[in-house]
Design a protein around this motif. Structure first.
Motif, PDB file in Angstrom:
ATOM      1  N   GLU A   1      55.651  61.884  70.612  1.00  0.00           N
ATOM      2  CA  GLU A   1      55.679  61.256  71.928  1.00  0.00           C
ATOM      3  C   GLU A   1      57.110  61.092  72.444  1.00  0.00           C
ATOM      4  OE1 GLU A   1      52.999  60.627  73.691  1.00  0.00           O
ATOM      5  OE2 GLU A   1      51.737  61.400  72.071  1.00  0.00           O
ATOM      6  N   GLN A   2      58.041  60.980  71.522  1.00  0.00           N
ATOM      7  CA  GLN A   2      59.451  60.834  71.876  1.00  0.00           C
ATOM      8  C   GLN A   2      60.229  62.031  71.327  1.00  0.00           C
ATOM      9  OE1 GLN A   2      60.677  58.347  73.788  1.00  0.00           O
ATOM     10  NE2 GLN A   2      58.607  57.496  73.970  1.00  0.00           N
ATOM     11  N   PRO A   3      61.343  62.399  71.969  1.00  0.00           N
ATOM     12  CA  PRO A   3      62.113  63.547  71.489  1.00  0.00           C
ATOM     13  C   PRO A   3      62.804  63.274  70.156  1.00  0.00           C
ATOM     14  CG  PRO A   3      63.259  62.447  73.287  1.00  0.00           C
ATOM     15  CD  PRO A   3      61.908  61.815  73.204  1.00  0.00           C
ATOM     16  N   VAL A   4      62.850  64.312  69.324  1.00  0.00           N
ATOM     17  CA  VAL A   4      63.577  64.252  68.053  1.00  0.00           C
ATOM     18  C   VAL A   4      64.904  64.983  68.237  1.00  0.00           C
ATOM     19  CG1 VAL A   4      63.537  64.927  65.611  1.00  0.00           C
ATOM     20  CG2 VAL A   4      61.427  64.188  66.747  1.00  0.00           C
ATOM     21  N   SER A   5      65.941  64.466  67.628  1.00  0.00           N
ATOM     22  CA  SER A   5      67.260  65.076  67.743  1.00  0.00           C
ATOM     23  C   SER A   5      67.229  66.542  67.333  1.00  0.00           C
ATOM     24  CB  SER A   5      68.263  64.317  66.860  1.00  0.00           C
ATOM     25  OG  SER A   5      69.500  64.991  66.826  1.00  0.00           O
TER      26      SER A   5
ATOM     27  N   ARG B   1      69.970  59.604  56.916  1.00  0.00           N
ATOM     28  CA  ARG B   1      68.854  58.879  56.315  1.00  0.00           C
ATOM     29  C   ARG B   1      68.201  57.895  57.271  1.00  0.00           C
ATOM     30  NH1 ARG B   1      69.550  53.959  52.136  1.00  0.00           N
ATOM     31  NH2 ARG B   1      69.982  52.981  54.152  1.00  0.00           N
ATOM     32  N   ASP B   2      68.993  57.061  57.927  1.00  0.00           N
ATOM     33  CA  ASP B   2      68.401  56.001  58.741  1.00  0.00           C
ATOM     34  C   ASP B   2      67.626  56.557  59.929  1.00  0.00           C
ATOM     35  OD1 ASP B   2      69.415  54.210  56.956  1.00  0.00           O
ATOM     36  OD2 ASP B   2      71.062  53.513  58.230  1.00  0.00           O
ATOM     37  N   GLU B   3      68.158  57.607  60.561  1.00  0.00           N
ATOM     38  CA  GLU B   3      67.427  58.212  61.665  1.00  0.00           C
ATOM     39  C   GLU B   3      66.154  58.887  61.154  1.00  0.00           C
ATOM     40  OE1 GLU B   3      68.220  60.958  65.638  1.00  0.00           O
ATOM     41  OE2 GLU B   3      69.855  60.551  64.240  1.00  0.00           O
ATOM     42  N   LEU B   4      66.222  59.515  59.978  1.00  0.00           N
ATOM     43  CA  LEU B   4      65.034  60.105  59.367  1.00  0.00           C
ATOM     44  C   LEU B   4      63.959  59.043  59.151  1.00  0.00           C
ATOM     45  CD1 LEU B   4      63.414  62.303  57.842  1.00  0.00           C
ATOM     46  CD2 LEU B   4      64.734  61.696  55.794  1.00  0.00           C
ATOM     47  N   LEU B   5      64.344  57.898  58.640  1.00  0.00           N
ATOM     48  CA  LEU B   5      63.374  56.832  58.385  1.00  0.00           C
ATOM     49  C   LEU B   5      62.746  56.329  59.677  1.00  0.00           C
ATOM     50  CD1 LEU B   5      65.252  54.840  55.594  1.00  0.00           C
ATOM     51  CD2 LEU B   5      63.262  56.327  55.317  1.00  0.00           C
ATOM     52  N   ARG B   6      63.523  56.273  60.745  1.00  0.00           N
ATOM     53  CA  ARG B   6      62.949  55.859  62.030  1.00  0.00           C
ATOM     54  C   ARG B   6      61.886  56.853  62.491  1.00  0.00           C
ATOM     55  NH1 ARG B   6      68.254  54.028  63.097  1.00  0.00           N
ATOM     56  NH2 ARG B   6      68.885  55.986  64.073  1.00  0.00           N
ATOM     57  N   TYR B   7      62.162  58.141  62.330  1.00  0.00           N
ATOM     58  CA  TYR B   7      61.167  59.150  62.704  1.00  0.00           C
ATOM     59  C   TYR B   7      59.907  59.038  61.843  1.00  0.00           C
ATOM     60  CZ  TYR B   7      64.927  61.520  65.292  1.00  0.00           C
ATOM     61  OH  TYR B   7      65.937  61.832  66.153  1.00  0.00           O
ATOM     62  N   LEU B   8      60.092  58.807  60.560  1.00  0.00           N
ATOM     63  CA  LEU B   8      58.959  58.778  59.643  1.00  0.00           C
ATOM     64  C   LEU B   8      58.042  57.584  59.872  1.00  0.00           C
ATOM     65  CD1 LEU B   8      60.641  59.826  56.261  1.00  0.00           C
ATOM     66  CD2 LEU B   8      59.081  61.188  57.659  1.00  0.00           C
ATOM     67  N   TYR B   9      58.624  56.431  60.206  1.00  0.00           N
ATOM     68  CA  TYR B   9      57.823  55.209  60.206  1.00  0.00           C
ATOM     69  C   TYR B   9      57.563  54.625  61.584  1.00  0.00           C
ATOM     70  CZ  TYR B   9      58.230  55.865  55.315  1.00  0.00           C
ATOM     71  OH  TYR B   9      58.136  56.427  54.082  1.00  0.00           O
TER      72      TYR B   9
END
Length: 251
Positions: free
Chosen positions: A132-136, A142-150
């Motif tokens: 629903e939102q754009p991914v970089s 790590r922290d941005e990955l975790l935001r995408y995952l959860y």
């Protein structure tokens, strides 16, 4: 060319299994080690694996007593020799260039994980799952990955372990031992496992294409009505939160 170890836990999917294994064998990336763990199947799935092995020497077949999906995956991990690791469920299938594209990203960008999108498949429909939102489009940590995952409502195409390719090293702990799936969790083992290895990721990238076809069977584990199994799923998320607290991950 680096070897990709593809780990396939197999249990009683005689109807869907040939499609799965054929899709892996037909990858345009040829340097594969296809590790199939027959977890005590009783429907002839083990024999199907033997037939595929006779035709393709990249396939290894292990027959074991039934211990659950996590046990089968752990068996595959311990046997794997590839520099890159992938997981595929035995009733799903993948597009022919999936591993070529993802391995190219790992090699070119020197990253720990390459992620991609997926399709939800049923007997009557096919739906590409969109974020629903754009991914970089850049490499992220790590922290941005975790935001995408959860943040799963915003990033529905990102949250599973089978639409990714991993550098072998991030699947190990600080002592160099394999991070293994919790075999006491009948559901949710992959939830906890993905969290554990995501904590090791320093560099990741998202490929905005869908390669993986997730086939939803009504009798699959994630559709269970067994309350005890569903409690295990909740326990897995509790353990994820505990690990994030230990690693001081941002709320």
């Amino acid at each position: 060319m680096k070897t990709i170890s593809v780990i396939v836990p197999v249990y009683n999917t005689k109807k869907e299994l040939p499609r799965c294994i054929e899709s892996i064998c037909k990858q345009t990336y040829k340097d594969l080690e296809i590790i199939c763990i027959d977890d005590g199947s009783s429907d002839g799935s083990g024999q199907i694996l033997e037939e595929f092995q006779a035709k393709d020497n990249r396939i290894q077949v292990i027959h074991k007593e039934n211990g659950g999906e996590s046990s089968a995956r752990n068996t595959g991990l311990k046997m794997s020799a590839g520099e890159y690791i992938a997981f595929c469920d035995c009733d799903d299938w993948i597009d022919p260039d999936m591993y070529e594209v993802l391995a190219g990203e790992l090699e070119r960008e020197r990253i720990d994980m390459a992620a991609s999108g997926w399709y939800k498949e049923t007997d009557s429909s096919s739906q590409e799952i969109k974020n629903e939102q754009p991914v970089s489009k850049q490499i992220f940590g790590r922290d941005e990955l975790l935001r995408y995952l959860y943040r799963r409502d915003s990033y529905r195409g990102f949250a599973y372990m089978w639409d990714k390719l991993y550098r072998r090293e991030i699947l190990k702990d600080k002592k160099g031992n394999w991070i293994l799936f919790r075999e006491d969790l009948r559901l949710g083992g992959d939830v906890l496992y993905l969290a554990e290895i995501a904590l090791n990721v320093k560099r990741a990238k998202y490929v905005d294409r869908s390669f993986y076809h997730y086939y939803q069977r009504t009798e699959s584990g994630c559709h269970t009505r067994d309350v005890n199994k569903l409690h295990d799923w909740l326990k897995a998320y509790e353990l994820v939160l505990q690990r994030f607290g230990e690693e001081q991950v941002d709320d």
